[in-house]
Design a protein around this motif. Structure first.
Motif, PDB file in Angstrom:
ATOM      1  N   GLY A 236     -19.326  53.397 127.584  1.00 17.36           N
ATOM      2  CA  GLY A 236     -18.921  52.391 126.615  1.00 17.36           C
ATOM      3  C   GLY A 236     -18.989  52.897 125.180  1.00 17.36           C
ATOM      4  N   SER A 237     -18.994  51.944 124.258  1.00 19.18           N
ATOM      5  CA  SER A 237     -19.053  52.272 122.834  1.00 19.18           C
ATOM      6  C   SER A 237     -19.864  51.204 122.114  1.00 19.18           C
ATOM      7  N   ILE A 238     -20.413  51.582 120.967  1.00 15.84           N
ATOM      8  CA  ILE A 238     -21.199  50.662 120.154  1.00 15.84           C
ATOM      9  C   ILE A 238     -20.659  50.693 118.733  1.00 15.84           C
ATOM     10  N   LYS A 239     -20.661  49.532 118.078  1.00 13.61           N
ATOM     11  CA  LYS A 239     -20.104  49.428 116.736  1.00 13.61           C
ATOM     12  C   LYS A 239     -21.013  48.568 115.873  1.00 13.61           C
ATOM     13  N   ALA A 240     -21.157  48.956 114.615  1.00 15.92           N
ATOM     14  CA  ALA A 240     -21.917  48.166 113.650  1.00 15.92           C
ATOM     15  C   ALA A 240     -21.025  47.878 112.454  1.00 15.92           C
ATOM     16  N   ASP A 241     -20.938  46.611 112.055  1.00 16.14           N
ATOM     17  CA  ASP A 241     -20.090  46.180 110.944  1.00 16.14           C
ATOM     18  C   ASP A 241     -20.911  45.467 109.884  1.00 16.14           C
ATOM     19  N   LEU A 242     -20.594  45.738 108.630  1.00 16.59           N
ATOM     20  CA  LEU A 242     -21.248  45.032 107.537  1.00 16.59           C
ATOM     21  C   LEU A 242     -20.873  43.563 107.597  1.00 16.59           C
ATOM     22  N   GLU A 243     -21.895  42.714 107.634  1.00 18.73           N
ATOM     23  CA  GLU A 243     -21.677  41.266 107.722  1.00 18.73           C
ATOM     24  C   GLU A 243     -21.835  40.590 106.366  1.00 18.73           C
ATOM     25  N   SER A 244     -22.787  41.067 105.578  1.00 16.01           N
ATOM     26  CA  SER A 244     -22.987  40.501 104.240  1.00 16.01           C
ATOM     27  C   SER A 244     -23.751  41.501 103.388  1.00 16.01           C
ATOM     28  N   TYR A 245     -23.705  41.289 102.075  1.00 17.05           N
ATOM     29  CA  TYR A 245     -24.410  42.164 101.141  1.00 17.05           C
ATOM     30  C   TYR A 245     -24.756  41.377  99.889  1.00 17.05           C
TER      31      TYR A 245
END
Length: 255
Positions: A236-245
């Motif tokens: 599989g694959s894993i992803k991390a996305d910026l949600e807030s800052y």
């Protein structure tokens, strides 16, 4: 899955670059959403503040990664990474690694002497202490994030070229390499952002498919903040996305 979340989180918080020494300030805070395929697997935060260490004003960076929802039920992760580093040079003075991943736990404190060029690693679980010789400008995994954001090589880097730093992690000195791939506009939860895309070199085999299985997107502006990381794994694959800052030193350059 052992150490997988930790590996992704470490890489996520350490492989970002910027073009001058005004990239960040105290009060900066990021929240990321981590997903495994179509499953929301966890969250990660990274925040920066000012502190004092041995009567010296320093930056204190705190990273935290944890599983949520169904992922937490099957494989609970709670990882803490801290770093105290110099406000001018970016050199680390002390780092903390406190991780809990399923049945795997580790708690380590590392103390850097930037005059003697040594790193003292204290393992609080094993009750051991070891001294390692390290080169100038060595970084821990959290301080590296901020050091690289100020890397002067970003101004002239071209597609296919790499940036290299020395990083001390666990009990190992790592010659960390990051290749610049290309530029593109990325659609994110915080808007469309012009980005620089990097390919950090990772160890092929136990976790990753290839040595360039990781792809990272960072904002192509004065902040150079992380926006996305995607890892192609053996399964599989894993992803991390910026949600807030919040607390950026410069306005994020949205398209």
């Amino acid at each position: 899955m052992k150490n997988l979340f930790s590996t992704i989180f470490i890489l996520f918080i350490t492989i970002i670059n910027a073009q001058n020494k005004t990239a960040y300030q105290s009060g900066e805070h990021f929240l990321f959403n981590v997903s495994y395929g179509f499953i929301n697997a966890g969250k990660a935060t990274l925040e920066l503040s000012e502190s004092r260490l041995n009567d010296k004003k320093v930056f204190f960076a705190k990273g935290y990664g944890y599983t949520t929802g169904m992922a937490k039920m099957f494989f609970k992760v709670e990882d803490h990474y801290h770093s105290y580093f110099d406000k001018n040079s970016g050199e680390p003075y002390q780092s903390v690694r406190d991780i809990h991943e399923g049945g795997y736990e580790k708690k380590q404190h590392t103390y850097f002497d930037n005059i003697k060029n040594t790193a003292v690693l204290k393992d609080l679980q094993k009750k051991t202490e070891h001294v390692f010789n390290v080169p100038n400008q060595v970084q821990d995994v959290v301080s590296a994030f901020y050091y690289l954001r100020n890397h002067p090589g970003i101004d002239t880097i071209k597609e296919g070229q790499t940036l290299v730093i020395n990083m001390f992690f666990d009990d190992e000195l790592i010659n960390f390499k990051l290749k610049f791939s290309h530029r593109e506009v990325l659609k994110t939860k915080v808007g469309k952002v012009a980005t620089m895309v990097f390919k950090p070199y990772v160890l092929k085999g136990r976790v990753f498919k290839e040595s360039e299985s990781l792809t990272m997107w960072v904002s192509d502006d004065l902040n150079k903040i992380p926006l996305r990381i995607k890892a192609d794994l053996l399964v599989g694959s894993i992803k991390a996305d910026l949600e807030s800052y919040k607390g950026l030193k410069h306005p994020l350059a949205l398209r």
